[in-house]
Design an enzyme around this catalytic site. Structure first.
Site, PDB file in Angstrom:
ATOM      1  N   ASP A  38       0.784  -1.248   0.000  1.00 45.67           N
ATOM      2  CA  ASP A  38       0.000   0.000   0.000  1.00 45.67           C
ATOM      3  C   ASP A  38       0.809   1.288   0.000  1.00 45.67           C
ATOM      4  OD1 ASP A  38       0.842  -0.655   2.553  1.00 45.67           O
ATOM      5  OD2 ASP A  38      -1.089  -0.349   3.519  1.00 45.67           O
ATOM      6  N   GLU A  68     -11.297  -6.664   8.667  1.00 42.69           N
ATOM      7  CA  GLU A  68      -9.883  -6.666   8.285  1.00 42.69           C
ATOM      8  C   GLU A  68      -9.692  -7.266   6.893  1.00 42.69           C
ATOM      9  OE1 GLU A  68      -5.916  -5.481   9.490  1.00 42.69           O
ATOM     10  OE2 GLU A  68      -7.975  -4.943   9.995  1.00 42.69           O
ATOM     11  N   THR A  83       2.060   8.757   5.536  1.00 44.52           N
ATOM     12  CA  THR A  83       1.161   7.609   5.593  1.00 44.52           C
ATOM     13  C   THR A  83       0.553   7.433   6.973  1.00 44.52           C
ATOM     14  OG1 THR A  83       0.945   5.283   4.914  1.00 44.52           O
ATOM     15  CG2 THR A  83       2.892   5.883   6.239  1.00 44.52           C
TER      16      THR A  83
END
Length: 859
Positions: free
Chosen positions: A276, A370, A474
């Protein structure tokens, strides 16, 4: 209300440009928006106060047990615990959230707690990735926020003097050993005390792509602010290693890679867990730093993701080598950041679709599990109150101003309060299907989730900080867009810089000075310094005092990003472009003047002085200052001052032992006037350094000693630096003075002491910075102190070189009490003992060893 129906990309900047004049829409009244803003603030206060009351200084709060999670004292959770390092993780991670929410008083208090109580010297294995984004990023975000609030006139922070930045430098140095690999990819773990020498640190040689590729923002910022290029170089090498190992045709990367040989160990490719934030930092490294390499890489990666990973709004993992086959039948919650990144990229159409899909999953399960399947069934049932979905919601609202996204935010708030709120904070969900809790509240709940919720419901005019001049890391930490203008050390530009250096060396005069100071600010507002100087003003080496004076060629410090290459579809593009144009215009003017024949420094000024006089000609009047930087207010730890000094042609280089090397290269200045001012300032610095030395280069006063006496313990002698004003400790009279050790209030000692009755007859501890040393000591003397210890807040190796505090020359002898300078590590130890309630009697005395060496008796 359903999702937005419009899709035209051409509307994006029209809508963004209209943000300041649009109302929030018919879907929510201003009163309703303010109500939810207040609700978020109450939620934050509930979580934050629970942590401070029940957990601090532990790393995390256990909200069901109402206690702190201390690593080693609770049952191990495996790799999850590697985010914990006994460094008050949640407090550090939350610093800039306090600033964003406008609680300046608590922000000020939190900074003080961090700098006085957090110690990174622990024998503990930590995650390089988590420590970077949460601790290093948290310290930098707190530092940038503190600087911004000081500039806005918040007096509570008048004392702040880059302490968080210096702590960031310390934790950064403790992470560096992990990068000692053949590929440049860091080990996933490192021991904070022993580096990679600890046997457990090298047990794992595989790391995730995001773990190795989410370093550039934090490490580049650290390099820019400290002048140490090593951090940015390490992050650059790691990014290079990942890019070089992408699939050459598909431009996809895998999830797990071997740090030694660079082989992919897991070839799943997607935008969720394991990858990510690597994609995020490709784009943000360009936005923040202006590196076009990363823009081009993100373009290729983004095209690959949208070709192979994206299946309509779904984002399913594929094999990087065979991307036409799906490699897993579920999506994980971390990919919820992707729509927010798409907003930054300008692909609003795709961002809306994926965000809507995620919201449908939330509507079905109250939270985003999740992991979940394409038909919205639960795959992994837990939910950690992650921020990624609300982050994307915030960016979509900021880009569109569609009140639909406020309704989404309300849903998240209501679910958190109904299903996750407990007596001591907010608890993660063990299973979203049963709403059972887990005794866990990660630091990102305060650092990110509640920060983004607050921003979603807050009008821009109600914010104490202008969010449009920052970009989020982030971990949602604030990094100013102006960072590209500070000490650019891009490895990809090194060849260009080398050519510039060779050009400069042909026709440019140089003046170098390495200041043997008590910290990395060299000679700052206190006229601090300890460099040798000969009578004609030329600096020379003095090995006895541990001083290295060298002639260097200055690299070009100010590189403006290639703003012409900014794509109009990048969300931050217009604001960033305007900022860069404004701040780079002076550079453009300088280069034009240079091409028209900017005179060399030899033509412009004389290169020597007589008797250290700050002037080139006795008949020439010194021109008025353009920058208003003088020796009395110079602070080399201030990033803004460093940037201004660069415009004057003054180059600052951090030496490994903590000293600062100053060089003046007139040709590097933005104008002849600034070059001249830089030359004069260098003369002032040389004069101040010479004042601390005898004609033979030795210090005018010897090192001193602070003897600490603790109840029921042995005494401890700490070597400290002398003052060049006031009575000398030792000497023929063997003078010394003692008393109980007390704090100064205010701690910097720059104004009248508030608690004179506590100071009277005692030794007072004051902080370095904000005013001259002699001012602090005079204020202490006026309050009745018997002596003063000036505590350094710069984490430099102790007593590696002498440090003498200078006065103001004219009335230095008017001071009637002695004072000494204590290095950071020793002063930090004293502060920790004082914070623990220890009563200490201290004696300011002299070094017997030095007097023995010079034939003097012990006394």
């Amino acid at each position: 209300m359903g999702p937005p129906l419009w899709r035209a990309k051409s509307v994006v900047f029209f809508v963004i440009g209209a943000v300041s004049i649009l109302s929030i829409g018919c879907g929510a009244s201003l009163d309703e928006k303010q109500y939810y803003r207040g609700l978020v603030m109450e939620m934050f206060d509930h979580a934050y106060q629970s942590y401070m009351l029940y957990a601090y200084p532990a790393d995390e709060l256990m909200p069901l047990s109402c206690k702190g999670r201390v690593r080693g004292q609770e049952r191990s959770r495996g790799p999850v615990d590697e985010a914990l390092g006994r460094f008050s993780l949640t407090l550090i991670d939350t610093l800039d959230t306090l600033a964003v929410m406008g609680d300046v008083e608590e922000f000020n208090s939190a900074i003080w707690k961090v700098i006085t109580s957090v110690n990174f010297d622990s024998d503990v294995i930590v995650s390089v990735f988590e420590t970077n984004i949460r601790v290093l990023g948290g310290l930098l975000g707190g530092h940038f926020s503190a600087i911004a609030l000081k500039e806005k006139g918040h007096e509570q922070l008048y004392w702040y003097d880059n302490q968080l930045l210096l702590m960031a430098d310390e934790i950064g140095r403790r992470l560096l050993p992990a990068f000692n690999t053949s590929t440049g990819l860091p080990y996933p773990k490192v021991n904070l005390r022993h580096g990679m020498d600890h046997p457990s640190a090298k047990e794992e040689s595989s790391t995730c792509t995001a773990c190795a590729g989410t370093l550039m923002l934090e490490f580049a910022a650290l390099s820019r602010l400290t002048g140490n290029p090593e951090y940015e170089l390490k992050a650059w090498k790691a990014m290079e290693a990942i890019w070089e190992r992408r699939h050459s045709t598909h431009n996809l990367v895998g999830t797990v890679i071997d740090v030694h040989n660079g082989n992919w160990l897991r070839k799943d490719s997607g935008v969720g867990a394991g990858i990510d934030s690597y994609y995020e930092y490709c784009l943000k490294s360009y936005i923040l730093l202006g590196y076009e390499d990363y823009l081009q890489r993100f373009e290729k990666h983004y095209s690959a993701v949208m070709t192979y990973v994206s299946n309509g709004p779904m984002l399913m993992n594929v094999n990087m080598n065979s991307p036409y086959r799906i490699s897993s039948n579920f999506m994980d919650a971390l990919l919820a950041f992707w729509p927010g990144l798409q907003v930054l990229w300008g692909d609003l159409d795709a961002a809306i679709d994926t965000h809507n899909m995620l919201y449908q999953v939330i509507q079905k399960h109250n939270f985003l599990p999740e992991a979940f399947t394409a038909d919205m069934k639960v795959h992994w049932p837990n939910h950690l109150l992650r921020p990624e979905f609300i982050e994307s919601t915030y960016f979509l609202y900021k880009a569109t101003r569609d009140p639909f996204y406020l309704d989404v935010g309300k849903t998240v708030i209501e679910s958190m309060n109904k299903h996750a709120r407990v007596a001591c904070g907010f608890a993660a969900l063990k299973d979203v299907r049963t709403n059972t809790h887990e005794d866990r509240m990660d630091s990102f709940v305060l650092a990110e989730t509640l920060k983004y919720l607050y921003l979603l419901f807050t009008e821009e005019e109600d914010l104490v900080l202008d969010m449009d001049v920052f970009i989020f890391s982030t971990e949602a930490h604030l990094f100013p867009l102006s960072l590209a203008l500070i000490n650019s050390t891009s490895p990809s530009r090194r060849r260009q810089q080398k050519e510039e250096e060779e050009e400069v060396s042909e026709d440019t005069d140089q003046k170098s000075a390495t200041c043997a100071s008590g910290g990395s600010d060299g000679i700052n507002a206190d006229k601090e310094g300890s460099c040798a100087s000969t009578s004609d003003g030329h600096l020379e080496s003095n090995d006895k005092e541990g001083i290295e004076l060298v002639r260097v060629v200055a690299p070009s410090l100010l590189h403006c990003p290639n703003i012409k290459g900014l794509l109009t579809r990048v969300y931050y593009a217009e604001q960033y472009k305007a900022l860069m144009l404004q701040q780079c215009s002076a550079t453009a003017r300088y280069h034009r003047s240079r091409s028209e024949g900017f005179p060399s420094s030899q033509q412009q000024f004389a290169t020597t002085t007589t008797n250290n006089n700050a002037g080139t000609d006795s008949n020439k009047k010194r021109p008025p200052s353009i920058t208003n930087i003088t020796l009395n207010n110079l602070d080399l730890t201030d990033p803004q001052q460093r940037a201004v000094l660069a415009t004057m042609g003054i180059v600052i280089t951090s030496m490994p032992d903590g000293r600062m090397q100053l060089s003046h290269v007139s040709k590097e200045a933005l104008s002849p006037e600034l070059a001249e001012e830089g030359w004069y300032l260098m003369q002032d610095i040389m004069k101040a350094m010479a004042a601390t030395q005898n004609s033979d280069g030795t210090s005018k006063r010897d090192m001193k000693v602070v003897r600490v006496l603790l109840p029921e313990s042995e005494q401890r002698d700490i070597k400290v630096g002398p003052a060049l004003f006031g009575p000398d400790l030792g000497g023929d009279t063997q003078f010394q003075v003692g008393g109980n050790l007390v704090y100064a209030e205010p701690f910097d000692g720059c104004s009248v002491f508030l608690d004179s009755h506590l100071v009277n007859g005692n030794i007072v501890l004051v902080d370095r910075g904000h005013c001259m040393f002699i001012v602090k000591v005079r204020n202490a003397e006026s309050a009745g102190a018997a002596g003063v210890i000036v505590a350094d807040h710069l984490p430099i190796a102790n007593t590696t070189f002498p440090f003498a505090m200078s006065g103001d020359d004219s009335t230095a002898n008017s001071v009637g009490i002695p004072s000494v300078f204590m290095h950071h590590g020793d002063s930090r130890d004293l502060l920790q003992l004082m914070n623990a309630g220890e009563e200490m009697y201290v004696l300011l005395t002299w070094s017997r060893e030095q007097q023995k060496g010079s034939g003097e008796g012990e006394g």
